[in-house]
Design a protein around this motif. Structure first.
Motif, PDB file in Angstrom:
ATOM      1  N   ALA A 158       0.841  -1.394   0.048  1.00 46.41           N
ATOM      2  CA  ALA A 158       0.146   0.154  -0.053  1.00 46.41           C
ATOM      3  C   ALA A 158       0.974   1.234   0.057  1.00 46.41           C
ATOM      4  CB  ALA A 158      -0.995  -0.028   1.211  1.00 46.41           C
ATOM      5  N   GLY A 159       2.129   1.184   0.733  1.00 45.10           N
ATOM      6  CA  GLY A 159       2.812   2.296   0.723  1.00 45.10           C
ATOM      7  C   GLY A 159       3.518   2.468  -0.496  1.00 45.10           C
ATOM      8  N   SER A 160       3.843   1.362  -1.145  1.00 47.09           N
ATOM      9  CA  SER A 160       4.376   1.773  -2.387  1.00 47.09           C
ATOM     10  C   SER A 160       3.514   2.413  -3.542  1.00 47.09           C
ATOM     11  CB  SER A 160       4.968   0.150  -3.158  1.00 47.09           C
ATOM     12  OG  SER A 160       6.040  -0.281  -1.987  1.00 47.09           O
ATOM     13  N   ALA A 161       2.298   1.663  -3.355  1.00 50.07           N
ATOM     14  CA  ALA A 161       1.255   2.343  -4.438  1.00 50.07           C
ATOM     15  C   ALA A 161       1.199   3.812  -4.294  1.00 50.07           C
ATOM     16  CB  ALA A 161       0.075   1.453  -4.664  1.00 50.07           C
ATOM     17  N   ALA A 162       1.106   4.328  -2.988  1.00 53.49           N
ATOM     18  CA  ALA A 162       0.731   5.427  -2.665  1.00 53.49           C
ATOM     19  C   ALA A 162       1.685   6.391  -2.884  1.00 53.49           C
ATOM     20  CB  ALA A 162       0.481   5.438  -1.012  1.00 53.49           C
ATOM     21  N   ALA A 163       3.267   5.808  -3.025  1.00 55.15           N
ATOM     22  CA  ALA A 163       4.373   6.622  -3.050  1.00 55.15           C
ATOM     23  C   ALA A 163       4.408   6.767  -4.545  1.00 55.15           C
ATOM     24  CB  ALA A 163       5.601   5.926  -2.789  1.00 55.15           C
ATOM     25  N   VAL A 164       4.042   5.795  -5.509  1.00 54.29           N
ATOM     26  CA  VAL A 164       3.979   6.072  -7.018  1.00 54.29           C
ATOM     27  C   VAL A 164       2.829   7.123  -7.455  1.00 54.29           C
ATOM     28  CG1 VAL A 164       3.461   4.930  -9.200  1.00 54.29           C
ATOM     29  CG2 VAL A 164       4.975   4.018  -7.448  1.00 54.29           C
ATOM     30  N   ASN A 165       1.778   6.925  -6.660  1.00 52.67           N
ATOM     31  CA  ASN A 165       0.656   8.027  -7.157  1.00 52.67           C
ATOM     32  C   ASN A 165       1.079   9.377  -6.816  1.00 52.67           C
ATOM     33  OD1 ASN A 165      -0.950   6.018  -8.172  1.00 52.67           O
ATOM     34  ND2 ASN A 165      -1.813   5.525  -6.336  1.00 52.67           N
ATOM     35  N   LYS A 166       1.729   9.468  -5.783  1.00 52.63           N
ATOM     36  CA  LYS A 166       2.283  10.948  -5.373  1.00 52.63           C
ATOM     37  C   LYS A 166       3.344  11.378  -6.364  1.00 52.63           C
ATOM     38  CE  LYS A 166       4.800  13.662  -2.147  1.00 52.63           C
ATOM     39  NZ  LYS A 166       5.877  13.738  -2.697  1.00 52.63           N
ATOM     40  N   LEU A 167       4.318  10.468  -6.669  1.00 53.16           N
ATOM     41  CA  LEU A 167       5.377  11.078  -7.518  1.00 53.16           C
ATOM     42  C   LEU A 167       4.876  11.405  -8.868  1.00 53.16           C
ATOM     43  CD1 LEU A 167       8.013   8.162  -6.701  1.00 53.16           C
ATOM     44  CD2 LEU A 167       7.981  10.758  -6.257  1.00 53.16           C
TER      45      LEU A 167
END
Ligand code: PHE
Length: 384
Positions: free
Chosen positions: A87-96
């Motif tokens: 979940a943290g990885s998907a959120a990080a990509v979406n933010k970037l």
């Protein structure tokens, strides 16, 4: 800092191109001259139970970028902590992608996290290159996703052949991290190769654990009772360190075989004396005598006061690889960078020569290391 938005950059290039073309310079030369700076997102587990992977990756990446100096293209990295979760990885990509508007992404480390991240990157058509995730499925059917490391169908087979041919093992047990796509994939590839060559792995000796577990004695007692020749643990250092320590407490004197997820300085801190005497597949060994490896090791140690592991080496290769791909693309457009990544050939990394194949995986050798109480020692290199 804020990057110029893509259309404005393109119109600036177009305006410039009129002038330069009238001077007789070709478009391709112009395109190359035009990429001065590209914003690169980096997603890493900087906290949580895989934190050494993130820290080492970042140390290696920063060393590469500093070493590359001021020449174009400059990679402006924006680093996000994934906390080591999908979940943290998907959120990080979406933010970037939506806030920082990066042109390309490097990361994550653990395969399950990269799977989550790559779904988001693929749908936004932003290229993602993982330096470390080895699960075979990651790049399949996702044309914006690539990797610069080998895959687990290779890694699992390397360790199965090593068990059969070098250790003369006839029977094996497997401890599987049931929370990890990486571990499940390696279970399958190890088992397939081991059994196809006449080895025996009983169903009841394919035993699961969870990343939340702290006590592995139930699983280890089953192994102790069956006395297989080897125990294969395709897992991550936090759990593997505890498993090795508890195995020693139970006086289980089997040889353990591991995979790249063991490759952390914390394995030795957690397992202590129980870390010694095992065999592990990985991407790099810091005592490899190759002069380029030794140069990297020296420079890394000066900055970070510790020996680099495989993660540091892969982070370093990712920095130089990405720079070379962007240079080749001659553009900061994500789709152009994607095409350049997919067509990279014979890139000379410290983890091996990287050629991206038609499934956007790198075909390159693995190393097998042995363990002492304190560190990994180079044993051999296995070509694909
Ligand atoms: N290959 C591991 C995975 O896919 C990650 C890893 C790579 C860990 C290299 C350590 C060193 O999950």
């Amino acid at each position: 800092m804020i990057m110029p938005s893509r259309p404005s950059r393109r119109s600036a290039i177009a305006a410039l191109s009129v002038g330069i073309c009238s001077l007789g310079l070709s478009h391709s030369l112009l395109a190359r001259a035009a990429v001065t700076e590209v914003k690169v997102g980096v997603i890493l587990p900087l906290t949580g139970d895989k934190a050494t992977f993130g820290q080492e990756s970042l140390n290696g990446l920063k060393l590469a970028l500093d070493k590359a100096g001021k020449d174009a293209p400059q990679l402006k990295i924006q680093v996000e902590d994934t906390q080591g979760t999908p979940a943290g990885s998907a959120a990080a990509v979406n933010k970037l992608i939506s806030t920082d508007r990066v042109a390309v992404i490097i990361g994550e480390v653990a395969s399950s996290n990269t799977i989550a991240a790559s779904t988001a990157a693929q749908s936004a058509k932003i290229p993602l290159v993982t330096h470390a995730s080895t699960n075979d499925s990651i790049t399949l059917g996702k044309d914006f996703i690539s990797r610069i490391c080998f895959v687990d169908s290779f890694q699992g087979a390397v360790m199965a052949k090593f068990a059969l041919n070098n250790l003369k093992a006839k029977t094996a047990a497997i401890l599987v991290d049931s929370d990890s796509d990486y571990s499940r994939g390696l279970r399958d590839s190890f088992k397939q190769t081991f059994v196809a060559a006449g080895g025996v792995i009983k169903d009841e000796l394919v035993i699961s654990y969870s990343q939340k577990d702290r006590d592995f004695k139930t699983q280890l007692m089953k192994v102790r009772k069956a006395t297989p020749d080897v125990v294969f643990i395709p897992g991550y250092y936090t759990q593997v360190g505890a498993i090795l320590r508890q195995a020693k407490e139970l006086k289980l004197n089997t040889k353990f075989l591991g995979t790249d997820g063991w490759d952390s300085p914390d394995l030795f801190k957690i397992a202590g004396a129980a870390a010694a005497g095992h065999y592990v597949s990985s991407h790099f060994a810091s005592d490899d005598t190759d002069p380029r490896v030794q140069e990297f090791v020296r420079e890394y140690k000066v900055r970070n006061k510790e020996n680099p592991g495989a993660m540091a080496a892969l982070g370093y290769d990712a920095g130089f690889f990405m720079r070379a791909a962007i240079k080749k693309a001659g553009s900061s457009e994500p789709s152009k960078i994607r095409d350049a990544i997919a067509s990279m050939k014979n890139f000379d990394g410290i983890t091996g020569t990287i050629t991206i194949d038609k499934n956007r995986n790198a075909v390159k050798p693995a190393v097998i290391v042995t363990t002492t109480e304190k560190e990994f020692k180079f044993l051999t290199r296995v070509n694909p």
